[in-house]
Design an enzyme around this catalytic site. Structure first.
Site, PDB file in Angstrom:
ATOM      1  CG  LEU A 304      41.415   1.639 -23.866  1.00  0.00           C
ATOM      2  CD1 LEU A 304      42.398   2.545 -23.132  1.00  0.00           C
ATOM      3  CD2 LEU A 304      41.834   0.186 -23.719  1.00  0.00           C
ATOM      4  CG  ASP A 305      35.570  -1.666 -20.970  1.00  0.00           C
ATOM      5  OD1 ASP A 305      35.065  -1.681 -22.106  1.00  0.00           O
ATOM      6  OD2 ASP A 305      35.812  -2.687 -20.307  1.00  0.00           O
ATOM      7  NE  ARG A 306      31.392   5.676 -17.980  1.00  0.00           N
ATOM      8  CZ  ARG A 306      31.348   5.965 -16.677  1.00  0.00           C
ATOM      9  NH1 ARG A 306      32.042   6.991 -16.214  1.00  0.00           N
ATOM     10  NH2 ARG A 306      30.648   5.240 -15.845  1.00  0.00           N
ATOM     11  CB  THR A 308      39.754   0.541 -19.050  1.00  0.00           C
ATOM     12  OG1 THR A 308      38.875  -0.494 -18.622  1.00  0.00           O
ATOM     13  CG2 THR A 308      41.144  -0.026 -19.237  1.00  0.00           C
ATOM     14  CG  HIS A 401      33.031  -5.828 -20.063  1.00  0.00           C
ATOM     15  ND1 HIS A 401      31.815  -5.647 -19.440  1.00  0.00           N
ATOM     16  CD2 HIS A 401      33.361  -4.611 -20.599  1.00  0.00           C
ATOM     17  CE1 HIS A 401      31.428  -4.396 -19.591  1.00  0.00           C
ATOM     18  NE2 HIS A 401      32.350  -3.743 -20.293  1.00  0.00           N
TER      19      HIS A 401
END
Length: 605
Positions: A304-306, A308, A401
């Site tokens: 997961l994105d930081r 998110t 993304h």
């Protein structure tokens, strides 16, 4: 007959030489006879084939006779060869026995200096074999590279490097000493260390590197460097000891949802990276699970994105990891996200199938572009509060993304997205894929906007750009930027000291740090309950805290970050309104509760 001589060794070698000569003569004679027989036989058969009066039966009989002749002679040759091997083996054994006796008698009569010379010669031969080649005078020896471990696994030794404290809703890491290591890159060969630091590692000044050399913090092949003008060679192993600061992250607890022996499922808070990268090491999911939950050796299934939050899945074993990876490749896993976007999102199901292209790996910037990779996302509005909408997102592909880029293309960027909600994209913020500027201009405008807002930490930029020390502008496909992260000190976590205290020695600071650690631990315990959940303290975290006491609040007189007071970010600035709600497979389903900002009655501050 065995001739007698004054030297016993000659009486042994002469009959052996005669024996070897006899055997070799037999083999040579047999080979010559075989060649002559084959040549005469072939000559006879050629004339016979030309005779038209010869029947096919006669020719077949002669061919059979020819084959039998050749086979017989070959079998004889093999017998002679075997006999030759046996005779040679016996003769060699006898000769070795004689040589051993002779050597024993000879060694008894050797002088001590002769034995020393032979030992020295053997040592030189071993050294030459180890080095591979004889070094020229003044040439520097470089050991061969060590075999790297392809797996990434962290242990209690890594977890005990430092410890945490909680302040103002943030999780902070006490600064600590850390070794960045790397092998010499191809483009560095033939250059001096000074040239490499000057051209590629600009997070620190050359004055800092010169002082670090004097204190033995820069090593080459595990030997402290005396002079930065040393020329790098292939396979040189570099080690740079730095005083490392990490940025703070959200202090929300990391909750373990499932741990059944096969998988570990957690509810990841926003602002927390999954694994060590860039400026983050201890403020990551992997390290927090190891330090506070005793969970190590986990295999990452997805990321997961930081910024998110939400469901994050790890495999306990390699077999389970391979099984889940196969499900990902075959698209047997369903991922469901929820987000809050600006404006009134259309009702009904909205599908976006625009291709996505990575513009900058340095920032992780993407955009819709015809040359991008195929992407597909399904959206559905859940609620609208008059200003923003809560949207359900189903990414059917896994591009970087993807949800954020597709929502931007549709004209509904995520409410607080620091990249795709930025005004750097233009007045319409790239709605419909219209940007109007080049990718380079877009990237520069994005960095400048966050620099003016003092929020560059939201872009995960390398240290030299965050601190204002610009490095090379161009992006290298071989990962030059990654090397910068590997050998330079990272971003500050907000823990600072004044100029006078930074002049303390490391021993004095460690004694002082133990006292300050006790104060901060008490403060953290008073803040034990966050959002109604008491902070879990098990034996693993207690052990890590005790081990890291001497490292807490260590101030280093060479560290520039120790002399800077950086304002802490607000907790709300570390959260993006994008949450991984559900992860579903053929025979499992993991989910979390809706975040507060996704509820219908939520109002913006």
């Amino acid at each position: 007959m065995m001739s007698s001589t004054q030297d016993g060794s000659n009486s042994v070698t002469e009959p052996l030489d005669g024996m070897f000569t006899c055997v070799k003569g037999k083999v040579a004679g047999l080979n010559a006879l075989l060649c002559v027989g084959k040549r005469e036989n072939n000559h006879f058969l050629r004339h016979l084939y030309r005779d038209t009066n010869v029947s096919v039966k006669t020719l077949g009989t002669l061919r059979t006779a020819q084959v039998s002749f050749i086979t017989l002679n070959f079998s004889k040759q093999q017998s002679y060869t075997a006999a030759n091997a046996m005779e040679t083996k016996d003769a060699t054994a006898e000769e070795d026995s004689r040589d051993t006796d002779s050597t024993v008698r000879t060694n008894r009569g050797k002088r001590k200096n002769e034995e020393t010379d032979e030992a020295a010669k053997q040592g030189n031969r071993k050294k030459q074999k180890k080095c591979g080649k004889q070094l020229r005078p003044g040439e520097r020896y470089v050991p061969p590279p060590q075999k790297r471990n392809p797996g990434v696994s962290f242990s209690q030794e890594h977890f005990a490097e430092t410890s945490y404290c909680f302040e103002g809703g943030l999780r902070k890491v006490y600064p600590y000493y850390f070794d960045f290591t790397t092998y010499c890159k191809g483009r560095w060969i033939g250059k001096t260390l000074l040239e490499v630091f000057k051209s590629e590692f600009r997070a620190e000044s050359l004055d800092y590197y010169n002082k670090a050399v004097k204190e033995g913090r820069i090593k080459l092949n595990e030997t402290p460097v005396d002079d930065l003008n040393i020329i790098l060679k292939n396979n040189d192993f570099m080690r740079n000891t730095v005083h490392r600061h990490e940025p703070p992250v959200s202090g929300r607890p990391l909750e373990v949802l499932v741990d059944d022996g096969e998988v570990v499922v957690v509810d990841k808070p926003a602002s927390l990276p999954v694994h060590p990268c860039g400026r983050y090491r201890h403020n990551t999911v992997i390290f927090i699970l190891g330090k506070e939950k005793g969970l190590s050796g986990l295999h990452t299934v997805h990321r997961l994105d930081r910024l998110t939050s939400g469901v994050l899945l790890f495999a306990r074993t390699l077999e389970v990891s391979k099984k889940l990876d196969a499900m990902v490749r075959e698209r047997q896993l369903e991922k469901e996200y929820v987000c809050r976007v600006e404006g009134q999102f259309p009702e009904g199901e909205v599908v976006c199938e625009e291709p996505i292209l990575v513009v900058s790996f340095r920032v992780g910037l993407c955009r819709v572009h015809p040359k991008g990779k195929e992407s597909r996302t399904v959206f559905q509005r859940l609620s609208y509060n008059g200003r923003s909408s809560v949207v359900r997102c189903l990414p059917l592909t896994g591009r970087t993304h993807q949800i954020r880029v597709h929502l931007q293309f549709l004209g509904f960027p995520i409410f607080n997205d620091p990249i795709y909600g930025s005004s750097a994209w233009g007045p319409n913020r790239a709605k419909g894929g219209l940007v109007g500027i080049s990718d380079e201009e877009l990237l520069e405008a994005l960095i400048e906007e966050h620099r003016s807002k003092e929020s560059l930490h939201l872009l995960d930029l390398p240290e030299e750009e965050v601190s204002g020390k610009q490095g090379p502008k161009k992006e290298c496909s071989d990962g030059a930027q990654e090397h910068n992260d590997q050998i330079t000190a990272p971003e500050s976590s907000g823990v600072a000291c004044d100029d006078n205290s930074c002049k303390l020695t490391q021993e004095e600071v460690k004694a002082e740090g133990s006292q300050e650690l006790h104060k901060s631990t008490s403060a953290a315990e008073n803040e034990g309950e966050m959002n109604g959940t008491h902070k879990e303290k098990d034996s693993v975290s207690d052990e890590a805290s005790r081990t890291a006491k001497s490292n807490a609040f260590v101030r280093d007189h060479l560290c520039g970050e120790c002399k800077i007071v950086r304002p802490d970010p607000m907790e709300k600035d570390l959260i993006m309104y994008l949450h991984a709600l559900r992860y579903k497979g053929p025979d499992f389903e993991y989910s979390t509760q809706m975040p507060d900002w996704a509820k219908e009655d939520w109002l913006q501050d």
